[in-house]
Design a protein around this motif. Sequence first.
Motif, PDB file in Angstrom:
ATOM      1  N   VAL A  44      -2.644   5.278   6.006  1.00 58.37           N
ATOM      2  CA  VAL A  44      -3.510   4.774   7.054  1.00 58.37           C
ATOM      3  C   VAL A  44      -4.666   3.829   6.322  1.00 58.37           C
ATOM      4  O   VAL A  44      -5.042   2.924   6.573  1.00 58.37           O
ATOM      5  CB  VAL A  44      -4.548   5.880   7.570  1.00 58.37           C
ATOM      6  CG1 VAL A  44      -5.923   5.199   8.267  1.00 58.37           C
ATOM      7  CG2 VAL A  44      -3.608   6.584   8.672  1.00 58.37           C
ATOM      8  N   VAL A  45      -4.663   4.328   5.020  1.00 64.95           N
ATOM      9  CA  VAL A  45      -5.754   3.503   4.292  1.00 64.95           C
ATOM     10  C   VAL A  45      -5.138   2.073   3.936  1.00 64.95           C
ATOM     11  O   VAL A  45      -5.671   1.071   3.660  1.00 64.95           O
ATOM     12  CB  VAL A  45      -6.049   4.333   2.880  1.00 64.95           C
ATOM     13  CG1 VAL A  45      -6.998   3.249   1.983  1.00 64.95           C
ATOM     14  CG2 VAL A  45      -7.010   5.333   3.197  1.00 64.95           C
ATOM     15  N   MET A  46      -3.947   2.170   3.622  1.00 62.08           N
ATOM     16  CA  MET A  46      -2.951   0.726   3.248  1.00 62.08           C
ATOM     17  C   MET A  46      -2.830  -0.223   4.477  1.00 62.08           C
ATOM     18  O   MET A  46      -3.234  -1.314   4.171  1.00 62.08           O
ATOM     19  CB  MET A  46      -1.568   1.267   2.845  1.00 62.08           C
ATOM     20  CG  MET A  46      -1.224   1.925   1.524  1.00 62.08           C
ATOM     21  SD  MET A  46       0.678   1.854   1.556  1.00 62.08           S
ATOM     22  CE  MET A  46       0.550   2.910  -0.162  1.00 62.08           C
ATOM     23  N   LEU A  47      -2.762   0.293   5.667  1.00 60.50           N
ATOM     24  CA  LEU A  47      -2.635  -0.323   6.799  1.00 60.50           C
ATOM     25  C   LEU A  47      -4.230  -0.974   6.875  1.00 60.50           C
ATOM     26  O   LEU A  47      -4.394  -2.268   7.507  1.00 60.50           O
ATOM     27  CB  LEU A  47      -2.287   0.295   8.016  1.00 60.50           C
ATOM     28  CG  LEU A  47      -0.959   0.920   7.964  1.00 60.50           C
ATOM     29  CD1 LEU A  47      -0.391   1.610   9.157  1.00 60.50           C
ATOM     30  CD2 LEU A  47       0.019  -0.357   7.719  1.00 60.50           C
ATOM     31  N   SER A  48      -5.180  -0.323   7.053  1.00 59.63           N
ATOM     32  CA  SER A  48      -6.554  -0.641   7.301  1.00 59.63           C
ATOM     33  C   SER A  48      -7.159  -1.276   6.111  1.00 59.63           C
ATOM     34  O   SER A  48      -8.126  -2.071   6.074  1.00 59.63           O
ATOM     35  CB  SER A  48      -7.548   0.259   7.659  1.00 59.63           C
ATOM     36  OG  SER A  48      -7.587   1.544   6.930  1.00 59.63           O
ATOM     37  N   GLY A  49      -6.653  -1.139   4.945  1.00 60.65           N
ATOM     38  CA  GLY A  49      -7.327  -1.439   3.680  1.00 60.65           C
ATOM     39  C   GLY A  49      -8.872  -0.981   3.272  1.00 60.65           C
ATOM     40  O   GLY A  49      -9.387  -1.784   2.700  1.00 60.65           O
TER      41      GLY A  49
END
Lengths: 317, 580
Positions: free
Chosen positions: A160-165
């Motif tokens: 999730v962190v990767m996708l939302s940055g």
Amino acid sequence: MNTGLGGAMDIIGILLSVIFVSAMLIWVERRLLAVWQDRLGPNRVGPLGLFQVAADMIKMFFKEDWIPPFADKPVFVLAPTIVFITMLTGFAVIPFAPGVGIIDFNFGLLYFLALTSLSVYSVVLAGYASNNKYSMLGSLRAAAQTVSYEVFMGISIMGVVMLSGTFNLREIVEAQRDGWFILPQFAGFIVFLVAAVAESRRAPFDLPEAEQELIAGFHIEYSGMKFGMFFVGEYLGITLSSAMIVTLFFGGWLGPWLPPLVWFCLKTAAFILFFILLRGSLPRPRYDQLMTFGWKAMLPVALLNLLATGAVALSSA
Amino acid sequence: MSDRIMRELSDRFGDGAFAVQPTADKIPTLWVAREHIRPFLGFLKNEAPPGYAMLFDLSAVDERQRVRRQGLPASAYTVVYHLLSFDRNEDIRLKVALSGDSLSLPSVCDIWPSANWYEREVWDMFGIVFEGHPNLRRILMPPTWIGHPLRKDHPARATEMAPYRLSDEREDMEQEALRFVPEEWGMQRHSGDSDFLFLNLGPNHPSAHGVFRVALQLDGEEIVDAVPDIGYHHRGAEKMGERQSWHTYIPYTDRVDYLGGSMNNFPYVLAVERLAGIKVPERAQVIRVMIAEFYRLASHLLFYGTFAQDIGQMSPIFYMFIDREKVFDIMESISGARMHSSYFRIGGVALDLPEGWDERVREFIDYLPARLDQYDRMVMKNSTIRRRTQGVGTYTSAEAIGWSVTGAGLRATGFEWDYRKARPYSGYENYEFDIPTGQHGDCYDRCAVRIEEMRQSIRIIRQCMDNMPAGPYKADHPLTTPPPKARTLHDIETLIDHFLNVSWGPVIPSGEACVTVEATKGLNGYYLTSDGGTMSYRTRIRTPSFPHLQMIPQMCKGLMIADLIAILASIDFVMADVDR
């Protein structure tokens, strides 16, 4: 930083409503399980038994505040407050709706992880301080279980962190405007869900208290309001976990027609009910099976999910 | 039939080595000298082909006040060994006479492991010493008890004893006796590299199914050793049998396996009828079978629910309680009571079936199979349940027989033997049903066998319902209870009979009979000795759960606490059935 947050009204409102909801969950769970199990549940106090919680609270407050003579007194008293406090402070970062919340924090997600990790101290210390063999076994189980499932919980949300940055929960919600993360992060969601149940120490992962084996496990010696804190702390835990699942994977407050806050509450309520249904349906695995499942099934899935998400994120960038 | 074993024994030991006693139950009963008992038992188990594999029961009788001994060898205390042969489908009973001044016998623990607890019980109750017994301590009574309760000179009622006073010294002594000393339980405190944790599981523990205690020696969560401790539910049911009339003892039997209700009446009334020579009318026989199978359903449903619950599945027990409630509703409409209906009477049953009984029974047996299928999907097909129970707590058929395991626990090992088939009683030979068996002898199979037994019980009940004969529900015999009243106001003899039979109770002819049935938890037998009185001289209750618990240490060594809970659940015991 969002300046609309953290007003006195927000803080008091959220604190009271979270405690109120968690306390009412005691009634909700008992009534719901009763419906699913073809029985009635508490229906005597007030309309539909709604005042049952009040009656329970009065009973707990007036019980003798008993500390076993063989217990480690300061730790015994401290332990139940830890779970209560960590769970409550966890709600500080929850983005209830635009403009509703206590703090908008850049590392909100890490803050949440840190607090759920801290809550295990409550269980471990309670078991240790009780000086009871059943409690001891329960707290050992709790320590091993929480430490293991913490790992996958952390890894599962990195997608999730990767996708939302970002680690900021409000920005994560905003990042889901084009589609909830449940679709691209389905594996991550499953791992997070399982880990959240394990962290909350509820059935089927209620090994630390395992009534049929350890009677009540870590809180066997607790009574009165100290027990009440464990009790409400558990419901605070599932409310917090449900709120996090909604924030991370189900678009938080996003949704058509209804006001954002209503959407958030509805989604959270759905997951709370799911937690209760889970308790009513699944048997408990054995301790070593739980560990095996964690390290041999959950960890690889979480890692693969991270790998795939990373690859997709890289290629699309 | 029984002549064969007599011949074999005379060939081996000579004609004078034993004396034969005729009994009402036709089980060959031999009196053997004390020094011969071990060779006899060893021969019967190992050499007489096919052997008597199971020590079915081991008990004793205080013969000192027995009047009508009818030429039996002189004896103060008689120890009775009851063996069962599956291959011959036959029993044999060996008796050893002991005089009051030398109450000792050689132990047979090395021949049958299950003799261990039986010998301890005989020592506890009669004070008979078994030489060479590894651990001859009290088993049912507390360690501080004085006297041996089943001796005739031991008081039976509180009114026969001095008022009870608990002095400070006595209290301290009792408290001290409760202290747990691992060495007394045969446990070490340390091994080479670790200190063990001793965990006291019970007698007050949610999964101990009553007041049962297991002392656990743990290495982490792994069980190094487990020692079961029973006796917390001992109520002296056998002693009570010696002061209740033959009739008024029936309600006491209901409470032995308190989940089995009238199933417990069954062997008792059959044994009394055997002694009295009463032939039960056909309708009563069918009613009894139907009621017994209903109680089997009730007991198995409770087992099923608690089994799932002990593995941490919360909901099934509630569904099963609802079904069990329906069984009790039917029992209530037939007998007037639910769990402990005491519905059987000497010579028949208490009341005729009420009008419309068949509709209620049909409604239930049409309803239950679909529910059982649903439970299969919910419990037995659940992967966690499978992982928790398959391969856990296993034993083989041979081990089970050596430990006197009967019922579903024996059939789960693949041993196809059901008392209702092998030695039909009350007309079981007229019913079509199968004997479900398992393969692995693990917790899962024990549960699966019981579930299949429920389906077979439904079949039997359906046959009872469809073929219920007309006729009387109680035998027309002066010794039946309550006695026949129809002609009391017409002739004086019947009036006298009736009066005596109601006020004192029936006088059952002297003799001995043991009748066994396939009860809910295994083989349940009542071995009654009548001295020609209105009360039993000795009531021996052979319950299935007693030997089952003895096997626990063997089943759980090296496993974890959670496995022990699954094993306890799968044994399906009731503490009243263990301690009596």
